[in-house]
Design an enzyme around this catalytic site. Structure first.
Site, PDB file in Angstrom:
ATOM      1  N   CYS A 114     -21.576  14.359  -5.330  1.00 46.36           N
ATOM      2  CA  CYS A 114     -22.758  13.482  -5.451  1.00 46.36           C
ATOM      3  C   CYS A 114     -23.950  14.203  -4.828  1.00 46.36           C
ATOM      4  O   CYS A 114     -24.065  14.301  -3.605  1.00 46.36           O
ATOM      5  CB  CYS A 114     -22.514  12.154  -4.749  1.00 46.36           C
ATOM      6  SG  CYS A 114     -23.951  11.046  -4.796  1.00 46.36           S
ATOM      7  N   TYR A 119     -10.955  -5.504  -5.328  1.00 53.51           N
ATOM      8  CA  TYR A 119     -11.053  -4.051  -5.208  1.00 53.51           C
ATOM      9  C   TYR A 119     -12.264  -3.489  -5.946  1.00 53.51           C
ATOM     10  O   TYR A 119     -12.371  -2.281  -6.132  1.00 53.51           O
ATOM     11  CB  TYR A 119      -9.770  -3.401  -5.740  1.00 53.51           C
ATOM     12  CG  TYR A 119      -8.537  -3.886  -5.022  1.00 53.51           C
ATOM     13  CD1 TYR A 119      -8.325  -3.592  -3.680  1.00 53.51           C
ATOM     14  CD2 TYR A 119      -7.584  -4.671  -5.680  1.00 53.51           C
ATOM     15  CE1 TYR A 119      -7.205  -4.064  -3.005  1.00 53.51           C
ATOM     16  CE2 TYR A 119      -6.464  -5.138  -5.017  1.00 53.51           C
ATOM     17  CZ  TYR A 119      -6.273  -4.832  -3.689  1.00 53.51           C
ATOM     18  OH  TYR A 119      -5.169  -5.295  -3.029  1.00 53.51           O
ATOM     19  N   CYS A 143      -9.269  -0.717  -1.539  1.00 51.39           N
ATOM     20  CA  CYS A 143      -8.542  -1.225  -0.369  1.00 51.39           C
ATOM     21  C   CYS A 143      -9.263  -0.831   0.916  1.00 51.39           C
ATOM     22  O   CYS A 143      -9.525   0.346   1.162  1.00 51.39           O
ATOM     23  CB  CYS A 143      -7.122  -0.675  -0.367  1.00 51.39           C
ATOM     24  SG  CYS A 143      -6.157  -1.152   1.083  1.00 51.39           S
ATOM     25  N   GLU A 190     -13.117  -6.633  -0.901  1.00 46.53           N
ATOM     26  CA  GLU A 190     -12.834  -6.060   0.409  1.00 46.53           C
ATOM     27  C   GLU A 190     -13.939  -5.065   0.753  1.00 46.53           C
ATOM     28  O   GLU A 190     -14.251  -4.179  -0.048  1.00 46.53           O
ATOM     29  CB  GLU A 190     -11.472  -5.363   0.413  1.00 46.53           C
ATOM     30  CG  GLU A 190     -10.302  -6.314   0.210  1.00 46.53           C
ATOM     31  CD  GLU A 190      -8.950  -5.628   0.369  1.00 46.53           C
ATOM     32  OE1 GLU A 190      -8.912  -4.426   0.725  1.00 46.53           O
ATOM     33  OE2 GLU A 190      -7.923  -6.296   0.143  1.00 46.53           O
ATOM     34  N   CYS A 246      -2.609   4.035   1.382  1.00 43.93           N
ATOM     35  CA  CYS A 246      -4.010   4.338   1.086  1.00 43.93           C
ATOM     36  C   CYS A 246      -4.078   4.871  -0.337  1.00 43.93           C
ATOM     37  O   CYS A 246      -3.489   5.912  -0.644  1.00 43.93           O
ATOM     38  CB  CYS A 246      -4.590   5.354   2.063  1.00 43.93           C
ATOM     39  SG  CYS A 246      -6.315   5.773   1.691  1.00 43.93           S
ATOM     40  N   TYR A 291      -6.884 -13.242   4.150  1.00 41.55           N
ATOM     41  CA  TYR A 291      -6.467 -12.135   3.287  1.00 41.55           C
ATOM     42  C   TYR A 291      -5.668 -12.658   2.091  1.00 41.55           C
ATOM     43  O   TYR A 291      -5.879 -12.244   0.956  1.00 41.55           O
ATOM     44  CB  TYR A 291      -5.626 -11.147   4.091  1.00 41.55           C
ATOM     45  CG  TYR A 291      -5.144  -9.959   3.289  1.00 41.55           C
ATOM     46  CD1 TYR A 291      -6.024  -8.935   2.943  1.00 41.55           C
ATOM     47  CD2 TYR A 291      -3.814  -9.854   2.882  1.00 41.55           C
ATOM     48  CE1 TYR A 291      -5.590  -7.833   2.215  1.00 41.55           C
ATOM     49  CE2 TYR A 291      -3.376  -8.762   2.157  1.00 41.55           C
ATOM     50  CZ  TYR A 291      -4.265  -7.753   1.826  1.00 41.55           C
ATOM     51  OH  TYR A 291      -3.830  -6.671   1.091  1.00 41.55           O
ATOM     52  N   ASP A 321      -4.609  -0.421  -7.566  1.00 44.49           N
ATOM     53  CA  ASP A 321      -5.009  -1.698  -6.969  1.00 44.49           C
ATOM     54  C   ASP A 321      -5.877  -2.444  -7.972  1.00 44.49           C
ATOM     55  O   ASP A 321      -7.020  -2.054  -8.229  1.00 44.49           O
ATOM     56  CB  ASP A 321      -5.781  -1.475  -5.672  1.00 44.49           C
ATOM     57  CG  ASP A 321      -4.908  -0.896  -4.571  1.00 44.49           C
ATOM     58  OD1 ASP A 321      -3.697  -1.185  -4.574  1.00 44.49           O
ATOM     59  OD2 ASP A 321      -5.426  -0.165  -3.715  1.00 44.49           O
TER      60      ASP A 321
END
Length: 221
Positions: A213, A141, A58, A101, A204, A89, A136
């Site tokens: 990472c 996504y 998202c 997105e 969110c 959208y 999502d």
């Protein structure tokens, strides 16, 4: 039941160009300026700045990650990687535009490196989930890095390989992130730009794997 299954199938599989929604020739309206940084969303951008493009679920939460980073001049959310020109959208949510997105990041490479943007990207979501990010679900996504030239493609690929090894070592699956030359970026509607600054308690769903990472030398050059 057939209808629901059919819709779910469409959201989990990219459409063929012939199946995509037609879209429109004219760009959809968006905000003129960044709600937080107060800079023009579409430029002109100052000389010496670089641009990057990331999809990590998202775009509401994804954009906030980048505009808070020192050295980022402006960010915008939009749609990329599909077939439908100038999608809305609502259209992208059907899964019939092919877009994901994404966040457009305009940054000063003297202050923040592309490698640092990649590190934030990898650590802020789960890049092994295919056509979803947590709850999502759908092609919009999917994880993606859209690169501008070899200067971005090579480090993006190197970071994927290195992070993939770290994830496998921790029991995660294979990275499904798409890495490809940057396609056309379509700015999303005004209400989606800097959404979480306007709606601090808004939705969110971003969640990383918890695996750091470590950027390889090839990605940090």
């Amino acid at each position: 039941m057939f209808f629901l299954s059919d819709m779910l199938n469409k959201k989990l599989h990219l459409p063929k160009p012939s199946e995509a929604l037609p879209g429109r020739a004219k760009a959809i309206p968006t905000a003129p300026r960044h709600f937080v940084l107060k800079r023009p969303l579409k430029g002109p951008y100052p000389e010496g700045l670089d641009t990057a493009m990331f999809g990590l679920g998202c775009f509401w939460g994804a954009e906030r990650l980048f505009w808070q980073l020192e050295g980022v001049w402006v960010t915008a959310v939009g749609y990329a990687g599909g077939f439908t020109p100038n999608p809305t959208y609502q259209e992208t949510c059907t899964g019939l535009t092919g877009h994901t997105e994404v966040v457009l990041v305009v940054y000063d490479p003297k202050v923040v490196s592309y490698a640092e943007l990649l590190k934030l990207f990898w650590e802020s979501h789960d890049p092994t989930q295919g056509m979803r990010q947590g709850n999502d679900v759908g092609t919009t996504y999917r994880s993606a890095i859209y690169t501008l030239g070899d200067a971005q493609f090579s480090p993006a690929s190197a970071s994927r390989d290195a992070y993939g090894a770290s994830l496998r070592g921790a029991g995660h699956g294979k990275i499904t992130t798409e890495i490809a030359p940057a396609p056309v970026f379509y700015f999303a509607e005004a209400d989606h730009q800097q959404y979480l600054a306007k709606n601090p308690y808004g939705y969110c769903n971003l969640k990383g794997t918890g695996i750091a990472c470590a950027m390889p030398a090839a990605a940090s050059a």
